[in-house]
Motif scaffolding. Structure first.
Motif, short mmCIF file in Angstrom:
data_model
loop_
_atom_site.label_atom_id
_atom_site.label_comp_id
_atom_site.label_asym_id
_atom_site.label_seq_id
_atom_site.Cartn_x
_atom_site.Cartn_y
_atom_site.Cartn_z
N THR A 1 5.80 30.00 -3.80
CA THR A 1 5.08 28.79 -4.20
C THR A 1 4.89 28.74 -5.71
O THR A 1 5.12 27.71 -6.36
CB THR A 1 3.71 28.72 -3.50
N ARG B 1 6.59 19.38 -1.64
CA ARG B 1 7.71 18.69 -0.96
C ARG B 1 8.91 19.63 -0.79
O ARG B 1 9.54 19.67 0.27
CB ARG B 1 8.10 17.45 -1.75
N LEU C 1 9.00 22.87 -0.61
CA LEU C 1 8.75 23.99 0.31
C LEU C 1 8.30 23.53 1.69
O LEU C 1 8.03 24.38 2.55
CB LEU C 1 7.69 24.92 -0.30
N HIS C 2 8.21 22.19 1.87
CA HIS C 2 7.75 21.63 3.14
C HIS C 2 6.35 22.15 3.50
O HIS C 2 6.08 22.56 4.63
CB HIS C 2 8.74 21.95 4.27
N LEU C 3 5.45 22.12 2.50
CA LEU C 3 4.07 22.54 2.68
C LEU C 3 3.13 21.38 2.39
O LEU C 3 3.46 20.48 1.61
CB LEU C 3 3.73 23.71 1.74
#
Length: 294
Positions: free
Chosen positions: A11, A26, A28-30
């Motif tokens: 991250t 966005r 890291l799809h978090l």
């Protein structure tokens, strides 16, 4: 001491590379709050600020730069480790440890190594010179994957031992001797002999062969290295009994080979642990089975 999570390091690197918490979320799809929690956790762990906002873009602080540099290495190492393991699982790479006698290593393994190198160059076959009993012991302990052992062997719990090759034992004689076309134990017992030492299965086979006709010859010397034995035969020091693999070249011109009466055979088996076999080990087994002879 609490360890640093690779997810949190990933991250941090994403924020520095993209210059934004939102963009990192966005990529890291978090969820954005999760990204903020990752950074807060890292800052709590190191005891200082890792990021600052400059002209609308997120920049690393001095300690942030140090951690990002190390994080890139750690993430790259972790990715490489996973790729290496995946290649082993797929049988594309890996280490396989094999135990065998000097005779099998000198005469049979070179062919296997050449074939393995052509088909699976990333498999590292490590070879140990061992007696059959040592090989079986190490297979049970888990310090070998494959063994080439003399047969017969008693069944060993947890191991599979299967017949692999059956090669004739021949008389190897100095060419300058007057030699019969077929060698009997009676004739050979009267000659100077060079034989394998009594720790080997071949020594027991040859002793039984002589004893079957009532002979118990005493060799001039006992060795456990077949090429050295052949060198002494070539020099005229004595005769010997050794397996002859059909695929190996004929011996030195100073040596003649003669068949035995009665016939004598050296049998070898392939041993490995029972159950599921790793693909890299299976590739080595496949190559060995290609060298089997009946």
């Amino acid at each position: 001491m609490r360890e640093i999570s690779l997810d949190r390091l990933r991250t941090l690197v994403a924020i520095v590379d993209l210059g934004s918490f939102a963009e990192a979320a966005r990529a890291l799809h978090l969820a954005p709050p999760t990204v903020s929690l990752h950074i807060a956790d890292l800052e709590s762990r190191v005891g200082g600020k890792l990021l600052s906002r400059t002209r609308g873009r997120i920049q690393p602080s001095t300690i942030g730069e140090t951690l990002v540099e190390r994080a890139r290495r750690l993430l790259a190492d972790a990715e490489q480790a996973l790729e290496d393991v995946e290649r082993q699982v797929q049988g594309l790479a890996g280490r396989v440890r094999l135990g065998a006698s000097t005779g099998a290593i000198a005469q049979l393994l070179p062919q296997a190594l050449e074939t393995l190198g052509q088909r699976h160059p990333a498999i590292d076959l490590q070879v140990a010179v061992l007696t059959s009993q040592e090989t079986l012991k190490k297979l049970v302990e888990g310090s070998l994957e494959i063994g080439l052992v003399a047969l017969p062997q008693p069944q060993v719990k947890g191991l599979r031992i299967e017949p692999w090759r059956r090669d004739p034992v021949m008389a190897f004689l100095p060419a300058r001797w007057e030699c019969p076309a077929i060698v009997t134990s009676g004739w050979l017992a009267t000659q100077p002999l060079i034989l394998n030492d009594n720790t080997t299965r071949l020594s027991r086979l040859t002793s039984e062969w002589f004893a079957s006709d009532g002979h118990q010859p005493r060799p001039r010397i006992q060795l456990n290295y077949n090429d050295a034995i052949k060198s002494l035969v070539a020099a005229g020091y004595g005769a010997t009994l050794l397996p002859h693999e059909a695929s190996t070249p004929l011996p030195d011109t100073r040596i003649v080979m003669r068949p035995l009466q009665p016939l004598l055979w050296r049998e070898l088996g392939v041993a490995h642990r029972a159950g599921e076999v790793e693909r890299s080990t299976q590739h080595v087994l496949d190559v060995l089975w290609g060298l089997s002879a009946g």
